[in-house]
Design an enzyme around this catalytic site. Structure first.
Site, PDB file in Angstrom:
ATOM      1  CG  LEU A   1      26.943  25.326  14.172  1.00 53.06           C
ATOM      2  CD1 LEU A   1      27.812  24.286  13.486  1.00 53.06           C
ATOM      3  CD2 LEU A   1      26.302  26.244  13.150  1.00 53.06           C
TER       4      LEU A   1
ATOM      5  N   GLY B   1      28.574  29.277  16.846  1.00 58.93           N
ATOM      6  CA  GLY B   1      28.065  29.708  15.538  1.00 58.93           C
ATOM      7  C   GLY B   1      27.397  31.078  15.586  1.00 58.93           C
TER       8      GLY B   1
ATOM      9  CG  ASN C   1      31.046  27.932  23.230  1.00 58.12           C
ATOM     10  OD1 ASN C   1      30.788  28.183  22.068  1.00 58.12           O
ATOM     11  ND2 ASN C   1      30.168  27.387  24.045  1.00 58.12           N
ATOM     12  CD  GLU C   2      33.056  26.675  17.990  1.00 54.30           C
ATOM     13  OE1 GLU C   2      33.721  27.417  18.738  1.00 54.30           O
ATOM     14  OE2 GLU C   2      32.257  27.101  17.133  1.00 54.30           O
TER      15      GLU C   2
HETATM   16  N1  CO8 Z   1      21.533  23.562  20.016  1.00 45.27           N
HETATM   17  C1  CO8 Z   1      20.388  22.921  20.375  1.00 45.27           C
HETATM   18  N2  CO8 Z   1      19.683  23.205  21.479  1.00 45.27           N
HETATM   19  C2  CO8 Z   1      20.141  24.194  22.271  1.00 45.27           C
HETATM   20  C3  CO8 Z   1      21.312  24.902  21.966  1.00 45.27           C
HETATM   21  C4  CO8 Z   1      22.024  24.554  20.778  1.00 45.27           C
HETATM   22  N3  CO8 Z   1      23.137  25.177  20.393  1.00 45.27           N
HETATM   23  N4  CO8 Z   1      21.517  25.811  22.934  1.00 45.27           N
HETATM   24  C5  CO8 Z   1      20.506  25.678  23.810  1.00 45.27           C
HETATM   25  N5  CO8 Z   1      19.677  24.705  23.411  1.00 45.27           N
HETATM   26  C6  CO8 Z   1      18.421  24.276  24.052  1.00 45.27           C
HETATM   27  C7  CO8 Z   1      18.640  23.829  25.501  1.00 45.27           C
HETATM   28  O1  CO8 Z   1      19.061  22.493  25.576  1.00 45.27           O
HETATM   29  C8  CO8 Z   1      17.254  24.050  26.068  1.00 45.27           C
HETATM   30  O2  CO8 Z   1      16.442  22.981  25.613  1.00 45.27           O
HETATM   31  P1  CO8 Z   1      15.220  22.430  26.528  1.00 45.27           P
HETATM   32  O3  CO8 Z   1      14.297  23.599  26.718  1.00 45.27           O
HETATM   33  O4  CO8 Z   1      14.635  21.325  25.712  1.00 45.27           O
HETATM   34  O5  CO8 Z   1      15.837  21.957  27.818  1.00 45.27           O
HETATM   35  C9  CO8 Z   1      16.776  25.313  25.351  1.00 45.27           C
HETATM   36  O6  CO8 Z   1      17.564  25.398  24.167  1.00 45.27           O
HETATM   37  C10 CO8 Z   1      16.963  26.581  26.153  1.00 45.27           C
HETATM   38  O7  CO8 Z   1      18.309  26.661  26.571  1.00 45.27           O
HETATM   39  P2  CO8 Z   1      18.746  27.325  27.960  1.00 45.27           P
HETATM   40  O8  CO8 Z   1      17.751  26.967  29.023  1.00 45.27           O
HETATM   41  O9  CO8 Z   1      20.165  26.990  28.197  1.00 45.27           O
HETATM   42  O10 CO8 Z   1      18.546  28.883  27.601  1.00 45.27           O
HETATM   43  P3  CO8 Z   1      19.222  30.134  28.326  1.00 45.27           P
HETATM   44  O11 CO8 Z   1      18.456  31.321  27.847  1.00 45.27           O
HETATM   45  O12 CO8 Z   1      19.360  29.915  29.785  1.00 45.27           O
HETATM   46  O13 CO8 Z   1      20.709  30.194  27.727  1.00 45.27           O
HETATM   47  C11 CO8 Z   1      22.339  30.071  25.964  1.00 45.27           C
HETATM   48  C12 CO8 Z   1      20.914  30.494  26.382  1.00 45.27           C
HETATM   49  C13 CO8 Z   1      23.356  30.948  26.670  1.00 45.27           C
HETATM   50  C14 CO8 Z   1      22.450  30.245  24.463  1.00 45.27           C
HETATM   51  C15 CO8 Z   1      22.553  28.590  26.378  1.00 45.27           C
HETATM   52  O14 CO8 Z   1      21.449  27.818  25.917  1.00 45.27           O
HETATM   53  C16 CO8 Z   1      23.802  27.978  25.843  1.00 45.27           C
HETATM   54  O15 CO8 Z   1      24.888  28.250  26.322  1.00 45.27           O
HETATM   55  N6  CO8 Z   1      23.661  27.080  24.838  1.00 45.27           N
HETATM   56  C17 CO8 Z   1      24.764  26.349  24.276  1.00 45.27           C
HETATM   57  C18 CO8 Z   1      25.462  27.167  23.272  1.00 45.27           C
HETATM   58  C19 CO8 Z   1      26.593  26.412  22.646  1.00 45.27           C
HETATM   59  O16 CO8 Z   1      27.485  25.912  23.306  1.00 45.27           O
HETATM   60  N7  CO8 Z   1      26.548  26.305  21.324  1.00 45.27           N
HETATM   61  C20 CO8 Z   1      27.565  25.619  20.607  1.00 45.27           C
HETATM   62  C21 CO8 Z   1      27.001  25.023  19.357  1.00 45.27           C
HETATM   63  S1  CO8 Z   1      28.328  24.353  18.375  1.00 45.27           S
HETATM   64  C22 CO8 Z   1      28.656  25.563  17.193  1.00 45.27           C
HETATM   65  O17 CO8 Z   1      27.938  26.512  17.031  1.00 45.27           O
HETATM   66  C23 CO8 Z   1      29.866  25.423  16.298  1.00 45.27           C
HETATM   67  C24 CO8 Z   1      30.205  24.031  16.053  1.00 45.27           C
HETATM   68  C25 CO8 Z   1      31.341  23.864  15.053  1.00 45.27           C
HETATM   69  C26 CO8 Z   1      31.469  22.381  14.716  1.00 45.27           C
HETATM   70  C27 CO8 Z   1      32.815  22.005  14.252  1.00 45.27           C
HETATM   71  C28 CO8 Z   1      33.007  20.508  14.250  1.00 45.27           C
HETATM   72  C29 CO8 Z   1      34.173  20.075  13.374  1.00 45.27           C
END
Ligand code: CO8
Length: 301
Positions: free
Chosen positions: A107, A152, A176-177
């Site tokens: 997400l 997500g 990993n939430e």
């Molecule tokens: N949302 C928004 N932006 C993101 C996300 C994301 N999920 N993931 C990465 N980005 C952004 C980064 O901040 C970065 O932005 P900027 O260029 O402006 O600095 C850009 O994308 C590139 O990211 P990275 O440099 O980290 O890219 P890598 O290729 O090195 O890594 C990964 C890719 C492995 C995907 C890494 O970005 C990562 O680990 N991201 C986080 C993933 C994550 O933790 N997602 C969880 C989302 S929550 C979800 O899906 C379920 C929620 C359920 C909610 C329930 C509530 C009740």
């Protein structure tokens, strides 16, 4: 044209879907809708390539940098899936990513940070819609997981009938939430329990575990791990095997396995949206999300 205007006015999206559903419910899809539904299309975030002779579509997510699931992305994805679902020529979909190293980052955190309750509710409804469409699809769905797939992204993969992941120890997959200070909702949890079992899910969710492809294979989170360059060919071969099974028997079996989980969300959709909105807009949760976003930025620097 219809697609872009539906995207500009999201109510138009649901209008388009209900228009399509009502046309189908009359037994025939109108010519206008059929022309809208021919599926070799490229929209900004999703590319669909349907091979008319095999009945297999490749749906590539192409939203830089990390295919995060924003409201716009989810809307496009749902429209693409709906069109394929209603196209008699399409029997199977391979879902993959055009972004290097990432299947989907899950997400879009920015959709959950600093947004109004109304907007959060709209976003969550779209997340539910994506899950309902994918988990309940009549088509054979295969995830060709070409890169990391946290949260997500892992959920999307788990909605598919079969998962093949590229063999690269740097890639990770999992729910990993808890690492973000948030809690995976019951239907995320149910999908994982249905995939890997109760105890493995308990450990995975409480600790927010992210698995390498090899570890994911060991616990059954993915079904196969192959070299990156063989990913699409393997997915295509696997699809051929699945399509050799008569559709009606496979579809009824799939529904028998998944319907109770789907029904649980469909009968609790509004309450689930309410829960999400009240949880995600809490100050403490907003603080956790802020810290996580900062951490992502720092890690990059
Ligand atoms: N949302 C928004 N932006 C993101 C996300 C994301 N999920 N993931 C990465 N980005 C952004 C980064 O901040 C970065 O932005 P900027 O260029 O402006 O600095 C850009 O994308 C590139 O990211 P990275 O440099 O980290 O890219 P890598 O290729 O090195 O890594 C990964 C890719 C492995 C995907 C890494 O970005 C990562 O680990 N991201 C986080 C993933 C994550 O933790 N997602 C969880 C989302 S929550 C979800 O899906 C379920 C929620 C359920 C909610 C329930 C509530 C009740």
């Amino acid at each position: 044209m219809a697609l872009s205007s539906a995207l500009r006015h999201r109510c138009g999206f649901f209008g388009l879907l209900s228009q399509m559903s009502s046309s189908v419910s009359h037994g025939r899809v109108s010519t206008v809708l059929l022309s809208q539904m021919r599926n070799n299309s490229t929209s900004p975030k999703i590319k669909v390539d349907l091979n008319q002779s095999t009945g297999v579509a490749v749906l590539s997510m192409q939203s830089p940098p990390v295919n995060s699931l924003s409201l716009d992305f989810l809307t496009e994805l749902c429209i693409s899936l709906e069109k394929l679902e209603m196209d008699r020529a399409c029997r199977g979909v391979i879902i993959t990513s055009s972004q290097p190293k990432v299947f989907s980052a899950g997400l879009d955190i920015l959709e959950m940070y600093g947004k109004s309750p109304e907007r959060c509710g709209e976003f969550w409804r779209a997340v539910q819609e994506m899950w309902l469409k994918m988990y309940g699809s009549n088509m054979v769905t295969i995830a060709a997981i070409s890169g990391s797939s946290p949260a997500g992204g892992c959920l999307m993969s788990m909605t598919c009938d079969y998962r093949i992941m590229a063999d690269n120890p740097r890639y990770t997959i999992g729910l990993n939430e808890t690492l973000l200070g948030i809690v995976a909702p019951f239907w995320f949890k149910d999908t994982m329990v249905n995939t890997v079992g109760h105890r493995t899910t308990e450990l995975a969710l409480e600790l927010g575990l992210l698995y390498s492809p090899e570890e994911a294979l060991k616990i059954g989170l993915v079904d196969q791990v192959v070299p990156q360059e063989q990913l699409l060919a393997t997915a295509t071969e696997t699809m051929t095997k699945w399509l050799a099974i008569p559709d009606h028997a496979r579809q009824i079996t799939k529904s028998m396995m998944r319907k109770p989980t789907i029904d649980k969300l469909t009968s609790n959709r509004e309450a689930d949206i309410k829960n999400f909105v009240s949880f995600i807009t809490k100050d403490s949760i907003q603080k956790s999300l802020h810290m996580y976003l900062e951490m992502l930025k720092k890690r990059k620097a």
